[in-house]
Design a protein around this motif. Structure first.
Motif, PDB file in Angstrom:
ATOM      1  N   THR A 387       0.738  -1.113  -0.072  1.00 16.07           N
ATOM      2  CA  THR A 387       0.006   0.021  -0.096  1.00 16.07           C
ATOM      3  C   THR A 387       0.957   1.204  -0.094  1.00 16.07           C
ATOM      4  OG1 THR A 387      -1.677  -1.207   1.345  1.00 16.07           O
ATOM      5  CG2 THR A 387      -1.777   1.253   1.333  1.00 16.07           C
ATOM      6  N   VAL A 422      -3.844   6.548  -2.378  1.00 17.33           N
ATOM      7  CA  VAL A 422      -3.229   5.314  -1.990  1.00 17.33           C
ATOM      8  C   VAL A 422      -3.780   4.232  -2.720  1.00 17.33           C
ATOM      9  CG1 VAL A 422      -2.879   3.653   0.073  1.00 17.33           C
ATOM     10  CG2 VAL A 422      -2.921   5.950   0.511  1.00 17.33           C
ATOM     11  N   GLU A 424      -2.595  -0.099  -4.125  1.00 15.47           N
ATOM     12  CA  GLU A 424      -1.653  -1.292  -3.978  1.00 15.47           C
ATOM     13  C   GLU A 424      -1.031  -1.779  -5.287  1.00 15.47           C
ATOM     14  OE1 GLU A 424      -4.080  -4.712  -2.819  1.00 15.47           O
ATOM     15  OE2 GLU A 424      -4.904  -3.581  -0.895  1.00 15.47           O
ATOM     16  N   ARG A 534      -7.172   0.724  -7.716  1.00 18.82           N
ATOM     17  CA  ARG A 534      -6.642   0.746  -6.486  1.00 18.82           C
ATOM     18  C   ARG A 534      -6.218  -0.401  -5.740  1.00 18.82           C
ATOM     19  NH1 ARG A 534      -6.797   5.982  -3.112  1.00 18.82           N
ATOM     20  NH2 ARG A 534      -8.247   7.476  -4.722  1.00 18.82           N
ATOM     21  N   LYS A 535      -7.185  -1.400  -5.905  1.00 24.90           N
ATOM     22  CA  LYS A 535      -6.946  -2.809  -5.306  1.00 24.90           C
ATOM     23  C   LYS A 535      -6.038  -3.567  -6.407  1.00 24.90           C
ATOM     24  CE  LYS A 535      -9.273  -2.007  -1.744  1.00 24.90           C
ATOM     25  NZ  LYS A 535      -8.627  -2.209  -0.267  1.00 24.90           N
TER      26      LYS A 535
END
Length: 582
Positions: A387, A422, A424, A534-535
């Motif tokens: 992250t 933010v 990953e 994002r993920k």
């Protein structure tokens, strides 16, 4: 005690019908809305049905062939049936007319003989005898009815079978009076009380005072014609359905192998090189299947050869890259010793040592990129996700390129969001992508500023690097990610990196499930956009940043708006701006 004013009572009474009228209007409005809603639903269903039929029509060759055969069959059978019915009708009427004239001629001769043989008899008795004899000749089936009408007024005629004298058309009587020697005929309606039926009237002058007419019913001919028409309709329907079935069977025999060929071609194009068509018989379709299978076999062999060659190439690059590291390390150690003692050397040797050091650094970068490319080609590249705030990666990449920007006198402008972005991802690989993009923008900015923008939304984060240099020509936004591709081949090879930076960056972005895209316009510069989910492992459906720079997008929008406003102005419509009265 106060009494209520009559005016108040009148107003209260008048309010009741008003309230009931409002309720009725409301019910009517609701009913109208329901009707309108139902109409819109029906309209949408009709449009959906039309679109479905149109799509089916465009995509199905078999449907088009069967439908065309059905329509042509209906047209041909209708035309042939019309002419056939016309010929049958003409033949029946001609035969009936000829028979009617023959029967009338025989009856006319008989009636005249009766008149000549009984000159002294009472005229009424003569007419009765004529009617009786001629009616007996028509038979029990009533082949015809006899009508004797006077040529002058004041006299009475005779009829048989209960027919009305009005069954004889006036036009036929005028023809008989003009030339009574010849028989005349005309179509008419035979009237029997309240019943009417089609018939044929034939008449001639019986004597100077009477006219003889035969009325022939055409019900038998009408029944026969109806039977012929019904038979033709049934035969036409059966023939049309039979032709449609034949067309369906025939087209299915042709379309089915074509569909199989299309399905096999789709599987072949998707990578299933073992797909083959079934060969049945020795006809043209069988030869097509054999040719397709031969082509698929040749493609499979060639692709396998290319894959083997590609594997050998990748293995060669990987082996050479690994093998070069040992001698390069030795050369690097010797070069570092010489570079550390360069101040003790004469100027010529010092310059050679400095060039050796710079080229050794370039060689190390090229070797590292070749090893990274070989890992991607072998599918051995892995991610070490964590992250990370994308803003930190941008700041790190810009910091590493700061010295290059200062040497060229270029300012890097950062446009970062206030809130954290933010996501990953593998920080090492993303930092390398951003460093490559920033360094490339600096090298191609032609001395102008470079803008780095970051943004994020609920599902993705993105970074865009914008320069104002020479830009990219049409089609080069895809070519720039090819290995060793250069926008300007005339530029010196010492300028820029190894030629593998953008290729590696593209592979790293795809490894994250993201996008690395380019936009460019000659004279307007270029912009590279990196978009990441994002993920980790998530599906990327959009990007928080536009691919084209905002000023370009805004300019296109304003240009389109100006064009629309010009059209409206030419039509006499004024579009008011902000703050103006509408």
């Amino acid at each position: 005690m106060k009494q209520r004013s009559p005016g108040l009572v009148l107003d209260a009474d008048a309010a009741r019908p008003l309230e009931s009228g409002d309720a009725a209007a409301s019910r009517l409005q609701r009913a109208g809305s329901a009707v309108q809603k139902g109409y819109l639903v029906a309209q949408r269903k009709a449009r959906s049905l039309v679109r479905g039929v149109h799509s089916r029509w465009r995509r199905s060759l078999q449907l088009r062939v069967v439908t065309s055969t059905l329509l042509f069959s209906v047209l041909v059978t209708a035309v042939l049936g019309f002419f056939l019915v016309h010929q049958v009708q003409t033949g029946l009427l001609d035969a009936k007319t000829q028979s009617a004239f023959n029967d009338h001629y025989a009856g006319l001769s008989t009636a005249r003989n009766i008149i000549q043989d009984s000159d002294q008899q009472d005229p009424d008795r003569q007419l009765d005898q004529i009617i009786e004899d001629l009616s007996a000749r028509s038979g029990s089936t009533g082949l015809y009815d006899v009508v004797i009408m006077p040529s002058v007024g004041g006299m009475t005629g005779r009829v048989s079978g209960g027919v009305d004298e009005a069954s004889v058309p006036e036009r036929l009587r005028e023809d008989v009076r003009k030339n009574g020697e010849l028989p005349y005929g005309n179509y008419t309606e035979i009237i029997r009380g309240t019943q009417r039926e089609p018939g044929l009237a034939v008449g001639a002058q019986l004597s100077s005072t009477y006219e003889l007419y035969y009325l022939f019913p055409l019900d038998h001919e009408q029944q026969m014609l109806n039977l012929v028409q019904q038979t033709l309709v049934l035969v036409a329907i059966a023939l049309t359905l039979l032709l449609a079935a034949v067309a369906y069977v025939v087209t299915r025999q042709v379309v089915t192998p074509v569909r199989q060929a299309a399905s096999s071609a789709e599987k072949l194009s998707s990578g299933d090189l073992s797909e083959r068509m079934k060969v049945r018989g020795e006809d043209d379709l069988a030869r097509l299947a054999m040719s397709f299978n031969d082509m698929a076999g040749s493609l499979q062999e060639k692709i396998q050869e290319l894959e083997e060659l590609s594997k050998l190439q990748r293995q060669f690059v990987s082996d050479v890259s690994h093998e070069l590291r040992t001698p390069l390390t030795t050369i690097r150690m010797a070069g570092d010793l010489l570079y550390d003692d360069r101040d003790d050397l004469d100027p010529t040797m010092r310059r050679s040592v400095e060039l050796l050091q710079s080229q050794l650094e370039r060689f190390e970068e090229l070797l590292a990129d070749l090893l990274e490319i070989s890992r991607h080609d072998a599918g051995a590249a892995t991610l070490a996700t964590g992250t990370v705030d994308i803003r930190d990666s941008v700041l790190k990449a810009v910091g590493e390129a700061e010295q290059i920007a200062e040497k060229r006198g270029i300012k890097v402008v950062l446009r970062l969001p206030v809130d954290p972005c933010v996501a990953e991802f593998d920080a090492r690989r993303i930092n390398r992508i951003l460093r490559n993009l920033v360094v490339n923008a600096i090298e191609h900015s032609e001395g102008k500023d470079v803008i780095v923008t970051a943004a994020g939304d609920r599902d993705a984060v993105a970074v865009a690097v914008r320069d104002f240099g020479v830009g990219l020509k049409e089609g080069e936004e895809h070519l720039c990610f090819d290995r060793f591709w250069r926008a300007d081949p005339a530029r010196a090879r010492t300028t820029g990196g190894t030629g593998l930076g953008l290729s590696i960056s593209k592979e790293d972005a795809l490894l994250h499930g993201g996008w690395l895209q380019a936009w460019g316009m000659p004279g307007k510069g270029s912009q590279f956009r990196l978009s990441l989910p994002r993920k980790s492992g998530g599906e990327l459906r959009g990007s928080p940043l536009p691919l084209a720079p905002p000023e370009i997008t805004l300019g296109r929008t304003l240009s389109a708006f100006s064009s629309m406003q010009g059209d409206f102005d030419r039509k006499g419509i004024w579009i008011s701006g902000p703050g103006e009265d509408q």
